[in-house]
Design a protein around this motif. Structure first.
Motif, PDB file in Angstrom:
ATOM      1  N   THR A 154     -18.062  -8.290  -6.098  1.00  7.24           N
ATOM      2  CA  THR A 154     -19.156  -7.334  -5.893  1.00  7.24           C
ATOM      3  C   THR A 154     -18.616  -5.982  -5.463  1.00  7.24           C
ATOM      4  O   THR A 154     -19.068  -4.930  -5.926  1.00  7.24           O
ATOM      5  N   LEU A 155     -17.621  -6.003  -4.564  1.00  7.06           N
ATOM      6  CA  LEU A 155     -17.000  -4.754  -4.131  1.00  7.06           C
ATOM      7  C   LEU A 155     -16.308  -4.056  -5.295  1.00  7.06           C
ATOM      8  O   LEU A 155     -16.375  -2.836  -5.433  1.00  7.06           O
ATOM      9  N   ALA A 156     -15.646  -4.841  -6.162  1.00  6.06           N
ATOM     10  CA  ALA A 156     -14.971  -4.249  -7.318  1.00  6.06           C
ATOM     11  C   ALA A 156     -15.961  -3.555  -8.233  1.00  6.06           C
ATOM     12  O   ALA A 156     -15.738  -2.426  -8.691  1.00  6.06           O
ATOM     13  N   VAL A 157     -17.085  -4.208  -8.494  1.00  8.54           N
ATOM     14  CA  VAL A 157     -18.110  -3.610  -9.354  1.00  8.54           C
ATOM     15  C   VAL A 157     -18.722  -2.377  -8.677  1.00  8.54           C
ATOM     16  O   VAL A 157     -18.947  -1.344  -9.313  1.00  8.54           O
ATOM     17  N   GLY A 158     -18.971  -2.485  -7.372  1.00  9.28           N
ATOM     18  CA  GLY A 158     -19.518  -1.339  -6.653  1.00  9.28           C
ATOM     19  C   GLY A 158     -18.570  -0.154  -6.665  1.00  9.28           C
ATOM     20  O   GLY A 158     -18.987   0.994  -6.838  1.00  9.28           O
ATOM     21  N   GLY A 159     -17.283  -0.420  -6.479  1.00 10.14           N
ATOM     22  CA  GLY A 159     -16.300   0.657  -6.532  1.00 10.14           C
ATOM     23  C   GLY A 159     -16.233   1.299  -7.899  1.00 10.14           C
ATOM     24  O   GLY A 159     -16.124   2.530  -8.020  1.00 10.14           O
ATOM     25  N   GLY A 188     -13.898   4.838  -4.575  1.00  6.25           N
ATOM     26  CA  GLY A 188     -14.400   3.783  -5.447  1.00  6.25           C
ATOM     27  C   GLY A 188     -13.274   3.104  -6.193  1.00  6.25           C
ATOM     28  O   GLY A 188     -13.221   1.871  -6.303  1.00  6.25           O
ATOM     29  N   ALA A 189     -12.343   3.908  -6.726  1.00  5.34           N
ATOM     30  CA  ALA A 189     -11.185   3.339  -7.422  1.00  5.34           C
ATOM     31  C   ALA A 189     -10.334   2.496  -6.471  1.00  5.34           C
ATOM     32  O   ALA A 189      -9.863   1.408  -6.825  1.00  5.34           O
ATOM     33  N   THR A 190     -10.147   2.984  -5.239  1.00  6.50           N
ATOM     34  CA  THR A 190      -9.365   2.237  -4.246  1.00  6.50           C
ATOM     35  C   THR A 190     -10.019   0.901  -3.922  1.00  6.50           C
ATOM     36  O   THR A 190      -9.348  -0.137  -3.848  1.00  6.50           O
ATOM     37  N   ALA A 191     -11.320   0.922  -3.725  1.00  6.92           N
ATOM     38  CA  ALA A 191     -12.029  -0.320  -3.421  1.00  6.92           C
ATOM     39  C   ALA A 191     -11.948  -1.298  -4.581  1.00  6.92           C
ATOM     40  O   ALA A 191     -11.764  -2.513  -4.379  1.00  6.92           O
ATOM     41  N   THR A 192     -12.045  -0.803  -5.812  1.00  4.97           N
ATOM     42  CA  THR A 192     -11.966  -1.688  -6.973  1.00  4.97           C
ATOM     43  C   THR A 192     -10.596  -2.333  -7.080  1.00  4.97           C
ATOM     44  O   THR A 192     -10.474  -3.545  -7.323  1.00  4.97           O
ATOM     45  N   VAL A 193      -9.550  -1.547  -6.903  1.00  9.86           N
ATOM     46  CA  VAL A 193      -8.191  -2.101  -6.989  1.00  9.86           C
ATOM     47  C   VAL A 193      -7.939  -3.096  -5.866  1.00  9.86           C
ATOM     48  O   VAL A 193      -7.356  -4.166  -6.081  1.00  9.86           O
ATOM     49  N   ALA A 194      -8.383  -2.774  -4.638  1.00 14.90           N
ATOM     50  CA  ALA A 194      -8.185  -3.695  -3.515  1.00 14.90           C
ATOM     51  C   ALA A 194      -8.909  -5.010  -3.746  1.00 14.90           C
ATOM     52  O   ALA A 194      -8.357  -6.100  -3.534  1.00 14.90           O
ATOM     53  N   ALA A 195     -10.153  -4.923  -4.194  1.00  9.57           N
ATOM     54  CA  ALA A 195     -10.919  -6.142  -4.451  1.00  9.57           C
ATOM     55  C   ALA A 195     -10.322  -6.935  -5.601  1.00  9.57           C
ATOM     56  O   ALA A 195     -10.316  -8.173  -5.587  1.00  9.57           O
ATOM     57  N   ASP A 223      -9.127 -10.799  -5.601  1.00  2.69           N
ATOM     58  CA  ASP A 223      -9.696 -11.713  -6.590  1.00  2.69           C
ATOM     59  C   ASP A 223      -8.602 -12.395  -7.398  1.00  2.69           C
ATOM     60  O   ASP A 223      -8.656 -13.600  -7.656  1.00  2.69           O
ATOM     61  N   ARG A 224      -7.593 -11.629  -7.786  1.00 12.51           N
ATOM     62  CA  ARG A 224      -6.552 -12.181  -8.653  1.00 12.51           C
ATOM     63  C   ARG A 224      -5.697 -13.201  -7.930  1.00 12.51           C
ATOM     64  O   ARG A 224      -5.328 -14.235  -8.483  1.00 12.51           O
ATOM     65  N   HIS A 225      -5.365 -12.939  -6.673  1.00  7.56           N
ATOM     66  CA  HIS A 225      -4.463 -13.820  -5.935  1.00  7.56           C
ATOM     67  C   HIS A 225      -5.192 -14.801  -5.030  1.00  7.56           C
ATOM     68  O   HIS A 225      -4.543 -15.537  -4.268  1.00  7.56           O
ATOM     69  N   ARG A 226      -6.534 -14.813  -5.108  1.00  9.37           N
ATOM     70  CA  ARG A 226      -7.351 -15.746  -4.318  1.00  9.37           C
ATOM     71  C   ARG A 226      -7.014 -15.667  -2.826  1.00  9.37           C
ATOM     72  O   ARG A 226      -6.826 -16.664  -2.142  1.00  9.37           O
ATOM     73  N   ILE A 227      -6.919 -14.437  -2.345  1.00 11.46           N
ATOM     74  CA  ILE A 227      -6.574 -14.217  -0.945  1.00 11.46           C
ATOM     75  C   ILE A 227      -7.837 -14.282  -0.103  1.00 11.46           C
ATOM     76  O   ILE A 227      -8.879 -13.713  -0.457  1.00 11.46           O
ATOM     77  N   GLU A 228      -7.743 -14.990   1.049  1.00  9.78           N
ATOM     78  CA  GLU A 228      -8.884 -15.041   1.969  1.00  9.78           C
ATOM     79  C   GLU A 228      -8.837 -13.814   2.861  1.00  9.78           C
ATOM     80  O   GLU A 228      -8.212 -13.801   3.907  1.00  9.78           O
ATOM     81  N   PHE A 229      -9.471 -12.772   2.403  1.00  6.43           N
ATOM     82  CA  PHE A 229      -9.529 -11.530   3.168  1.00  6.43           C
ATOM     83  C   PHE A 229     -10.919 -11.385   3.753  1.00  6.43           C
ATOM     84  O   PHE A 229     -11.905 -11.290   3.030  1.00  6.43           O
ATOM     85  N   ASP A 230     -10.981 -11.388   5.074  1.00  2.43           N
ATOM     86  CA  ASP A 230     -12.281 -11.374   5.751  1.00  2.43           C
ATOM     87  C   ASP A 230     -12.670  -9.977   6.213  1.00  2.43           C
ATOM     88  O   ASP A 230     -13.460  -9.822   7.124  1.00  2.43           O
ATOM     89  N   GLY A 231     -12.046  -8.949   5.594  1.00  5.64           N
ATOM     90  CA  GLY A 231     -12.314  -7.585   6.051  1.00  5.64           C
ATOM     91  C   GLY A 231     -13.136  -6.771   5.093  1.00  5.64           C
ATOM     92  O   GLY A 231     -13.022  -5.545   5.079  1.00  5.64           O
ATOM     93  N   ASP A 290     -16.370  -6.118   5.019  1.00  8.00           N
ATOM     94  CA  ASP A 290     -17.273  -5.218   5.729  1.00  8.00           C
ATOM     95  C   ASP A 290     -16.502  -4.061   6.346  1.00  8.00           C
ATOM     96  O   ASP A 290     -16.942  -2.905   6.307  1.00  8.00           O
ATOM     97  N   THR A 291     -15.335  -4.371   6.915  1.00  5.09           N
ATOM     98  CA  THR A 291     -14.517  -3.323   7.528  1.00  5.09           C
ATOM     99  C   THR A 291     -14.089  -2.288   6.505  1.00  5.09           C
ATOM    100  O   THR A 291     -14.126  -1.075   6.752  1.00  5.09           O
ATOM    101  N   LEU A 292     -13.688  -2.749   5.314  1.00  3.41           N
ATOM    102  CA  LEU A 292     -13.275  -1.832   4.258  1.00  3.41           C
ATOM    103  C   LEU A 292     -14.427  -0.911   3.851  1.00  3.41           C
ATOM    104  O   LEU A 292     -14.248   0.298   3.692  1.00  3.41           O
ATOM    105  N   VAL A 293     -15.619  -1.470   3.725  1.00  2.00           N
ATOM    106  CA  VAL A 293     -16.783  -0.659   3.351  1.00  2.00           C
ATOM    107  C   VAL A 293     -17.079   0.375   4.430  1.00  2.00           C
ATOM    108  O   VAL A 293     -17.380   1.530   4.136  1.00  2.00           O
ATOM    109  N   VAL A 294     -16.986  -0.022   5.687  1.00  4.75           N
ATOM    110  CA  VAL A 294     -17.225   0.908   6.791  1.00  4.75           C
ATOM    111  C   VAL A 294     -16.226   2.055   6.755  1.00  4.75           C
ATOM    112  O   VAL A 294     -16.582   3.232   6.910  1.00  4.75           O
TER     113      VAL A 294
END
Length: 732
Positions: free
Chosen positions: A19-24, A178-185, A189-197, A199-203
């Protein structure tokens, strides 16, 4: 715990990352599409642009899962090629003749080094041609979850509008984030990393947008200086140094320094630039310059020859001349270019002491000839000088129609509008920066302004009435220091209007009130002399900067179009006396016939900042769970009564919501009774909540509850929830 159970939180997080990737990617697409869409809207192609963007987006979503990547890349390239072919076909023949491979290459390089898209003759077609490729390709790749590649496709388009200088800081930042958020997300997604941040990234991203947008408007910043006389630009810097683009700014000041002197047997306005395209926030000169090759053509009608010798008294990058220049002599002639609008420009700076000579053919037509000129305009004139942005408001058009309602000819319309602005607006250099459309702001929301506001409003009003007009910059005549010499200072820089008349040419009109403008200039010169500022006087220039004794205030002594008798067409009344006809003081009554409009929406910049702030606040609240708890508490304030068992269960859930914020959440496997009995003794409602736990188990697993017991549970829940809500607790 099963594998399925352990993977569920990760699956939910991965969905959030997508969702973050699409939003970015949406933010990235908006950033470049909004810039190109603005260019299309300025020249009247916003609807076609929007349809092209929507079609490209829809096509990408439709074929994303079925078409091979190589086919999609080829298709995007074909879209780009077809778009440029359409752009070339839309160019006027005069521009096509100038188009060579070398010229196309140089124009492309110019775009990549700061040439605004709005300066292109076919800006709307060009913007519509460019946008489908990146939109289609980026969203096609997004459908296939190739988010990094999608970011590269959209980022290329953003980079283009940044290099042209058309993307402002906030728009660029939104696209980059937006580009940064898409690449980060995409990485998560690609490496199936459990990143719980998430909300923090959006803030953080929202905070960066808001901070970058608001730091420029804090006290002391360029747009709102604490010391206005030092921080605000000069009129000269805003107009003369603007080169190919003039942005209408707010507070402005005057420079008393001498720039050049002119030897001429008649005074005139010394023109430096002409602008044809109105952007709603300023003016742009379209088209490419051509080297000066000698004699230039004169006006289509009768004219008077005016010889001028100009000497630079400071380093200048302009070639001031009376309209219409036809010949240039001097060393600078080899480095001079001619704009499509007929103005002369130097390709280098003239040093102090450098001299050149200009011959001008000044259009010679009296008021009666201008009345008879008619409306048989050439296509090249109507194509360029009737343009208005699609955002031009209806109330501006209505005001122009009301002001000119008694005018029968284009000349009479020009006189009516000129007189209306002179009579109904005050001259002031101390004005806030406009928001939205400059003409609309000046006509309906401001009582005062300076020359750029007056000239802009007049051109827009004339164009809305079908009269070709353009925005012109240069210098007023300056101070006379002899029979044939004039000293021109920076404070003589000015903006005025030229109106086209068939078989006559371009005729100057000046809607800016002359008396207050001259008073401000004289005051500034006097202050500079008293404080000993340098470069204020040369060759005995110690008089005033206004017209000589006997000249009519507001009437230039010899504008373009003056007759041999020094009579100004724009000042000759068309059977109108001040205050009684079109443009007079009585014209203030035109407001009565204009419908009251609703308040204007905030600007796009303000809406963007507000949206980013709301998203950041929402993400921060979600991160801290405070927002979610607040919403749940508000929804738990009241309870609709049903049957006894349902009432008790609902009362229990309301109490659990209150305890979640004041105590803790119920643990997995913990029974409602044990959860409520675990509340500390210090809690003021401990006994009551334990009682509700008993009634809850009795309703769910025991003999049931009656209405009195249900009412007891509801009453306890009311007290507990309201006690846990700070706002309600303060109001009690």
């Amino acid at each position: 715990m099963s594998t399925a159970d352990s993977s569920a939180p990760l699956a939910r997080r991965l969905v959030g990352h997508r969702t973050l990737a699409v939003g970015g990617l949406l933010a990235l697409t908006w950033s470049y599409a909004s810039v190109l869409g603005h260019a299309a809207g300025v020249v009247g192609g916003a609807r076609q642009f929007a349809l092209v963007v929507a079609a490209s987006f829809g096509l990408a979503l439709l074929v994303g899962r079925y078409v091979d990547v190589r086919v999609a890349v080829v298709f995007a390239s074909v879209l780009l090629g077809l778009g440029f072919a359409a752009y070339l076909l839309a160019l006027p023949e005069s521009q096509l003749r100038l188009l060579t491979p070398q010229r196309a290459l140089s124009d492309t390089l110019a775009l990549l080094t700061g040439l605004s898209v709005l300066r292109l003759v076919g800006a709307g077609v060009w913007a519509t041609a460019v946008v489908p490729g990146p939109v289609f390709l980026s969203w096609y790749l997004a459908v296939r979850r190739r988010y990094v590649a999608a970011t590269v496709a959209g980022g290329g388009a953003l980079a283009l509008v940044v290099l042209t200088g058309d993307a402002d800081g906030v728009t660029t930042l939104v696209g980059v984030l937006g580009a940064t958020a898409t690449v980060a997300a995409a990485t998560v997604d690609r490496h199936r990393i459990e990143f719980d941040g998430l909300d923090t990234l959006v803030v953080v991203l929202a905070a960066m947008i808001v901070a970058s947008a608001t730091l420029s408007v804090v006290p002391g910043a360029a747009s709102a200086p604490i010391l206005p006389d030092r921080g605000s630009p000069t009129v000269e810097a805003n107009l003369i140094d603007a080169q190919d683009r003039v942005e209408i700014v707010g507070e402005i000041r005057l420079s008393p320094s001498v720039r050049f002197t002119v030897e001429s047997d008649r005074r005139a306005y010394w023109k430096t630039a002409t602008y044809d395209r109105y952007t709603s926030s300023g003016w742009v000169r379209t088209g490419s310059t051509a080297p000066y090759r000698g004699q230039l053509s004169g006006p289509p009608g009768p004219s008077t020859t005016l010889e001028q010798t100009v000497t630079a008294r400071d380093a200048i990058s302009i070639l001031p001349a009376a309209w219409r220049p036809t010949a240039l002599r001097g060393a600078i002639a080899e480095a001079a270019v001619v704009t499509p609008q007929g103005s002369l420009r130097p390709r280098r700076t003239l040093e102090a002491g450098e001299t050149y000579a200009v011959r001008s053919q000044v259009p010679d037509a009296d008021a009666e000839r201008l009345r008879r000129a008619g409306t048989d305009y050439p296509d090249r004139v109507t194509d360029a000088y009737l343009q208005l942005p699609e955002s031009t408001t209806q109330r501006v058009r209505d005001r122009a129609a009301n002001v000119t309602r008694d005018a029968e000819t284009p000349y009479e319309k020009a006189v009516a509008i000129e007189r209306y602005l002179e009579a109904n607006k005050e001259y002031s250099l101390d004005v806030p920066a406009p928001s939205g459309d400059v003409a609309d702001t000046f006509l309906f929301e401001r009582e005062s302004g300076y020359c750029t506001y007056y000239a802009t409003a007049m051109v827009v009003m004339l164009r809305s009435e079908g009269v070709p007009a353009r925005f012109v910059t240069g210098y007023t005549p300056g101070e006379s220091v002899g029979d044939d010499e004039r000293v021109v200072r920076g404070l003589n820089s000015h903006a005025w209007v030229e109106v086209y008349f068939p078989e006559v040419g371009w005729i100057r009109f000046d809607p800016t009130p002359a008396e207050p403008r001259l008073a401000a200039e004289n005051t500034r010169v006097t202050e500079a002399r008293q404080s000993g500022e340098p470069s204020v006087d040369i060759n005995g220039s110690n008089g005033t900067v206004g017209p000589p004794s006997g000249a009519t205030a507001g009437t230039p002594e010899l504008p373009a179009g003056a007759t041999a008798g020094n009579r100004t067409p724009s000042a000759e009344a068309v059977n109108v006396t001040p205050g009684s006809g079109p443009g007079g003081a009585a014209e203030t009554a035109v407001d009565d016939s204009v419908p009251i409009s609703l308040p204007r929406l905030p600007s796009r910049r303000t809406l963007l900042i507000g949206a980013a702030a709301l998203v950041g606040v929402a993400a921060g609240a979600r991160r801290t769970r405070r927002g979610e708890r607040a919403i749940r508490l508000l929804s738990a304030q009241h309870q609709r009564r049903r049957d006894p068992a349902s009432d008790v269960e609902t009362a229990y859930r309301r109490i659990a919501t209150a305890l979640d914020g004041e105590y803790r959440s119920r643990r997995p496997g913990e029974t409602p009774r044990s959860y409520l009995q675990s509340v500390p003794d210090a809690y003021p409602h401990r006994t009551d909540v334990a009682r509700v736990g008993q009634l809850y188990e009795q309703a769910r697993y025991g003999s049931g509850v009656d209405r009195e017991e249900a009412a007891e549970a509801v009453a306890i829940a009311d007290r507990v929830v309201r006690s846990a809500t700070p706002l309600v607790r303060r109001l009690r």
